[in-house]
Write an enzyme that holds these catalytic residues in place. Sequence first.
Site, PDB file in Angstrom:
ATOM      1  CB  CYS A 146      48.972  26.601  72.013  1.00  0.00           C
ATOM      2  SG  CYS A 146      49.653  25.108  71.716  1.00  0.00           S
ATOM      3  CB  CYS A 162      52.836  24.854  65.141  1.00  0.00           C
ATOM      4  SG  CYS A 162      53.671  24.861  66.043  1.00  0.00           S
ATOM      5  CB  THR A 163      50.973  29.933  67.153  1.00  0.00           C
ATOM      6  OG1 THR A 163      51.373  28.497  68.490  1.00  0.00           O
ATOM      7  CG2 THR A 163      49.663  29.785  66.491  1.00  0.00           C
ATOM      8  CG  HIS A 164      56.193  27.699  68.334  1.00  0.00           C
ATOM      9  ND1 HIS A 164      55.524  27.338  68.984  1.00  0.00           N
ATOM     10  CD2 HIS A 164      57.478  27.527  68.836  1.00  0.00           C
ATOM     11  CE1 HIS A 164      55.294  27.456  70.091  1.00  0.00           C
ATOM     12  NE2 HIS A 164      57.171  27.377  70.521  1.00  0.00           N
ATOM     13  CD  GLU A 181      59.568  27.764  72.096  1.00  0.00           C
ATOM     14  OE1 GLU A 181      60.055  28.044  73.297  1.00  0.00           O
ATOM     15  OE2 GLU A 181      58.633  27.157  72.524  1.00  0.00           O
ATOM     16  CG  ASP A 210      52.407  28.687  71.818  1.00  0.00           C
ATOM     17  OD1 ASP A 210      51.369  27.801  71.845  1.00  0.00           O
ATOM     18  OD2 ASP A 210      53.496  28.462  71.906  1.00  0.00           O
ATOM     19  CB  SER A 211      53.166  24.857  74.316  1.00  0.00           C
ATOM     20  OG  SER A 211      53.378  25.003  73.156  1.00  0.00           O
ATOM     21  CB  THR A 220      49.284  21.575  70.889  1.00  0.00           C
ATOM     22  OG1 THR A 220      50.792  21.759  70.193  1.00  0.00           O
ATOM     23  CG2 THR A 220      49.275  20.480  71.305  1.00  0.00           C
ATOM     24  CE1 TYR A 233      52.553  22.736  77.547  1.00  0.00           C
ATOM     25  CE2 TYR A 233      49.748  23.767  76.946  1.00  0.00           C
ATOM     26  CZ  TYR A 233      50.913  23.485  77.821  1.00  0.00           C
ATOM     27  OH  TYR A 233      51.018  24.953  78.770  1.00  0.00           O
TER      28      TYR A 233
HETATM   29  N1  DGL Z   1      52.746  26.334  69.560  1.00  0.00           N
HETATM   30  C1  DGL Z   1      51.716  25.411  69.698  1.00  0.00           C
HETATM   31  C2  DGL Z   1      51.378  24.796  68.531  1.00  0.00           C
HETATM   32  O1  DGL Z   1      50.826  25.493  67.668  1.00  0.00           O
HETATM   33  C3  DGL Z   1      53.543  24.631  69.807  1.00  0.00           C
HETATM   34  C4  DGL Z   1      54.071  23.350  69.786  1.00  0.00           C
HETATM   35  C5  DGL Z   1      54.381  22.191  71.707  1.00  0.00           C
HETATM   36  O2  DGL Z   1      54.493  22.272  72.388  1.00  0.00           O
HETATM   37  O3  DGL Z   1      54.538  21.443  71.250  1.00  0.00           O
HETATM   38  O4  DGL Z   1      51.361  23.667  68.063  1.00  0.00           O
END
Ligand code: DGL
Length: 271
Positions: free
Chosen positions: A73, A186-188, A152, A10-11, A75, A42
């Site tokens: 992720c 988004c996984t966050h 985060e 992931d990012s 994104t 990202y």
């Molecule tokens: N977890 C990423 C996603 O699912 C994170 C986003 C990011 O880096 O902006 O999109």
Amino acid sequence: MDKRPIGVFDSGLGGLTAVRQLRKVLPGEDIIYFGDTGRVPYGPRGEDTIIQYAGQDIRFLLSQNVKFVLAACGTVSSTYPPALAAKLPVPYTGVVGATARAAAAATRNGKVGVIGTAATVRSGSYAEVLREIMPGVEIFAKACPMFVPLVENGYVADGDPVAALIIQEYLTPLRDAGVDTLILGCTHYPLLKPMIGRFMGENVTLVDSGKVTAQATAAALADLGLLNGRDSGGTAHYFVSDDPTQFTEVETMFLGEYAGGPVSRIAIEDY
Ligand code: DGL
């Protein structure tokens, strides 16, 4: 049977929501996780940059001899070209397909909300899969760029006033539109699930991309004959591109009962 580890990236740390689920459904598998904590987020970046970063992340995982790559992720999953993914030496999946299919199965009124980063929403990735499955579906998409920094930085406690205000700002139009299913694209975002759920109301089904994809990955590994044959004793090794201290400070928030395991820093620019 394949003893090699599963590669997940992931990012940043959001992909750990998928790792937590993977460890639950595949307790015997070994996992290598890379979180690009030095370059997160990202989502606000351009397509070329996201593809370049994802390529490095994947090359790092391949250097660790993984048998499968999961882009945990939204994104990257929405941006990394399928043509490049098809050339990889191991199977690859993102989070979009399985998550969109789960949302299509869940909706009763055909109104589906999609939230994700700016890049994810701009790509229309979830909408594309949803429309293939349900041509009449009404989609209400909203980029929520402030959710990733909130998560985060740990603003996730149930009732957190900062998170509550931002949730209200982003999600009011989706609630007003009457969606009965909301894709957490988004996984966050699963970290904000209790607050998002309360805001949207109990009749709205939240589809968690990390969770759905972990289940789909387990099924794919079984179909491909790539499971390692163990039903316990799996390990996880974490790699990040910035100071690992930050990882250890927040890992319990993402991994819950699966927190722990070695964390190493790597120079991702070298891949
Ligand atoms: N977890 C990423 C996603 O699912 C994170 C986003 C990011 O880096 O902006 O999109």
